[in-house]
Design an enzyme around this catalytic site. Structure first.
Site, PDB file in Angstrom:
ATOM      1  CB  ILE A  25      33.616 -37.999  19.875  1.00  0.00           C
ATOM      2  CG1 ILE A  25      32.926 -37.087  18.876  1.00  0.00           C
ATOM      3  CG2 ILE A  25      34.751 -37.259  20.489  1.00  0.00           C
ATOM      4  CD1 ILE A  25      31.563 -37.507  18.576  1.00  0.00           C
ATOM      5  CG  ASP A  26      38.804 -37.634  19.794  1.00  0.00           C
ATOM      6  OD1 ASP A  26      37.907 -36.813  19.531  1.00  0.00           O
ATOM      7  OD2 ASP A  26      39.636 -37.461  20.706  1.00  0.00           O
ATOM      8  NE  ARG A  69      31.613 -34.008  24.353  1.00  0.00           N
ATOM      9  CZ  ARG A  69      32.505 -34.145  25.321  1.00  0.00           C
ATOM     10  NH1 ARG A  69      33.667 -34.723  25.071  1.00  0.00           N
ATOM     11  NH2 ARG A  69      32.247 -33.747  26.539  1.00  0.00           N
ATOM     12  N   GLY A 120      37.182 -40.846  34.675  1.00  0.00           N
ATOM     13  CA  GLY A 120      37.979 -41.300  35.807  1.00  0.00           C
ATOM     14  C   GLY A 120      37.645 -42.710  36.241  1.00  0.00           C
TER      15      GLY A 120
HETATM   16  O1  F6P Z   1      37.795 -37.921  24.261  1.00  0.00           O
HETATM   17  C1  F6P Z   1      36.846 -37.356  23.458  1.00  0.00           C
HETATM   18  C2  F6P Z   1      36.829 -35.856  23.565  1.00  0.00           C
HETATM   19  O2  F6P Z   1      35.651 -35.375  22.986  1.00  0.00           O
HETATM   20  C3  F6P Z   1      38.049 -35.182  22.973  1.00  0.00           C
HETATM   21  O3  F6P Z   1      37.938 -34.962  21.597  1.00  0.00           O
HETATM   22  C4  F6P Z   1      38.117 -33.924  23.773  1.00  0.00           C
HETATM   23  O4  F6P Z   1      39.440 -33.464  23.885  1.00  0.00           O
HETATM   24  C5  F6P Z   1      37.624 -34.317  25.103  1.00  0.00           C
HETATM   25  O5  F6P Z   1      36.821 -35.450  24.911  1.00  0.00           O
HETATM   26  C6  F6P Z   1      36.855 -33.245  25.824  1.00  0.00           C
HETATM   27  O6  F6P Z   1      36.142 -33.802  26.868  1.00  0.00           O
HETATM   28  P1  F6P Z   1      35.621 -33.105  28.198  1.00  0.00           P
HETATM   29  O7  F6P Z   1      35.798 -31.631  28.033  1.00  0.00           O
HETATM   30  O8  F6P Z   1      34.203 -33.524  28.297  1.00  0.00           O
HETATM   31  O9  F6P Z   1      36.416 -33.677  29.317  1.00  0.00           O
END
Ligand code: F6P
Length: 463
Positions: A218-219, A374, A164
């Site tokens: 990570i993506d 991750r 955010g």
């Molecule tokens: O943006 C990276 C990522 O790991 C995505 O692959 C995944 O959808 C998302 O973050 C999940 O993040 P969180 O649950 O921590 O908000």
């Protein structure tokens, strides 16, 4: 590795010129080291550029003189720098979801700033952009080589993170109050857009504070970088789940292993993990829509594979097939990202129903290693990449570069203006060589819903 699109990439009218805070007049503490270096294929002059395009066809499509070809400013240390290290205070913040290597980048920044430039005051802001905002009440963390000594042994970030945006005016107020001259933002596209707003407020107030981004995803979906740090660690870790899915599927009649991996809009983790194991039958990614029903749809394919070979392994990126879940309610996370609907659950339901309809035995095993891939420490390759990104970021900041992201493009470290970096997303190109390799490795159809003889890619990995 990155599929930035075919042909000359569109830059949305953005300039590749990097903003600077002013002329570099001080000798860099690294100057003598630099002068001792001979020119080689691996060293670049400060004034050199890394071209955006890397094929003869792309360059010839641009036309014009070499000096007019679009290119990124070379990264790396400068002979002269903008800031006086003895009077510099640096700030570091980590934003967004976790990624292997965050602690390595923090450590690399602190070590380079301290040991090579002699910066003595470095502070870490806690929990992302919230760490700048008084009402959250998070104290800053003083960072020194002692504090960061072993942090690269662990996953996560010692600073904490959050999603955010926060008010950039308040963030700059905080930077001013603390006398911070350079801010390092380790974050994804949303956080980099935040960094751009912070740099905008700094410019409006005519302050000399450098804002330098280190791309984190990570993506692997940030554009104009070869790949992101932590990505290799993550897909390597994902292969363990694919191995488990394979063993489970093979060990039961009608066995199907269904592995869901991260990848909101980009299927890089699914594609690379599948290629690393090279024994999946199907890979579903957000960039390639698929048909579920019909003789040549996904469900019939899976059923036939299990019937003929005895089992099947499916890898699905979390953002794949969202079109099949369109009726479900919308939701968003704190960063404004759409919350994905659960494709794994839908596939589970549909495969189960399809096997039942055709009177087939099914042993379906679901694996979802998402957070496990991750939160791990960076592997040795990513550790090297993290420390080199950190060095590049410090060099850029000390030279007064701002509103800039460091990254590696065509194997070389470069400075990428943040508005350029956030102008597009890197995705798997369905017509590119990566996806072709996935089709070759799996033998799955290039287009769902069509008879196989029209487009099936022969695979030497199939039974
Ligand atoms: O943006 C990276 C990522 O790991 C995505 O692959 C995944 O959808 C998302 O973050 C999940 O993040 P969180 O649950 O921590 O908000």
């Amino acid at each position: 590795m990155t599929q930035a699109g075919t042909g000359p990439p569109l830059l949305g009218g953005h300039d590749l010129k990097v903003k600077t805070l002013g002329p570099c007049r001080r000798d860099s503490p690294l100057a003598s080291l630099l002068r001792a270096r001979r020119r080689s294929l691996n060293s670049m002059e400060e004034s050199d550029r890394v071209l955006l395009d890397d094929t003869a066809a792309m360059i010839s499509a641009r036309g014009g003189a070499v000096e007019d070809l679009p290119g990124f400013e070379a990264g790396g240390p400068r002979q002269k720098i903008f800031f006086d290290p003895s009077k510099t205070r640096a700030g570091i913040v980590t934003c967004g979801g976790l990624c292997p290597g965050l602690n390595n980048v923090i450590r690399g920044l602190v070590m380079e700033l301290t040991l090579h430039y002699g910066v003595r005051r470095i502070i870490g802001f806690r929990n992302g952009y919230q760490g700048f905002i008084a009402r959250y009440g998070y104290p800053v963390l003083d960072l020194s080589p002692e504090v960061v000594r072993d942090i690269n042994e662990d996953g996560g970030t010692i600073l904490g993170s959050s999603r955010g945006q926060q008010d950039p005016e308040e963030i700059v107020d905080c930077l001013e109050q603390l006398g911070v001259n350079m801010l390092f933002v380790i974050g994804g596209d949303g956080s980099l857009r935040g960094a751009q707003k912070i740099a905008g407020v700094i410019a409006e107030r005519d302050l000399r504070i450098a804002v330098v981004g280190v791309p984190k995803t990570i993506d692997n979906d940030i554009a104009f970088i070869d790949h992101s740090f932590g990505f290799r660690t993550a897909f390597s870790r994902a292969t363990e789940s694919i191995r488990a899915a394979h063993i489970e599927a093979r060990s039961a009649p009608g066995g199907v292993g269904l592995v869901k991996l991260m990848g909101r809009h980009s299927g890089f983790i699914a594609s690379y993990a599948a290629l690393a194991k090279n024994d999946a039958d199907y890979v579903l990614i957000p960039e390639v829509p698929f048909e579920l029903d019909g003789e040549h749809g996904f469900l019939a394919h899976v059923r036939r594979t299990v019937q003929e070979r005895g089992y099947a392994v499916i890898i699905v990126a979390e953002g794949a097939g969202q079109e099949h879940l369109a009726g479900e309610p919308d939701a968003a996370d704190a960063s404004g990202n759409a919350r994905l609907r659960d494709i794994q659950r839908l596939l589970q339901q549909r495969i189960t129903a399809d096997f039942a309809l055709h009177g087939r035995e099914l042993n379906l095993k679901l694996l979802d290693p998402s957070y496990a891939i991750r939160s791990v420490p960076a592997n040795p390759y990513d550790s090297v990449y993290c420390v080199r990104l950190a060095h590049a970021a410090v060099h850029a900041a000390m030279a007064g570069r701002t509103e800039v992201m460091v990254g590696r493009w065509h194997g070389r470290f470069v400075h990428i203006p943040i508005p350029v970096a956030t102008s597009r997303r890197s995705t798997v190109d369905p017509d590119g060589d990566l996806w072709l390799s996935v089709l070759e490795a799996t033998g799955q159809p290039a287009h769902w819903g069509r008879p196989p003889e029209h487009d099936r890619v022969a695979s030497d990995e199939r039974w």
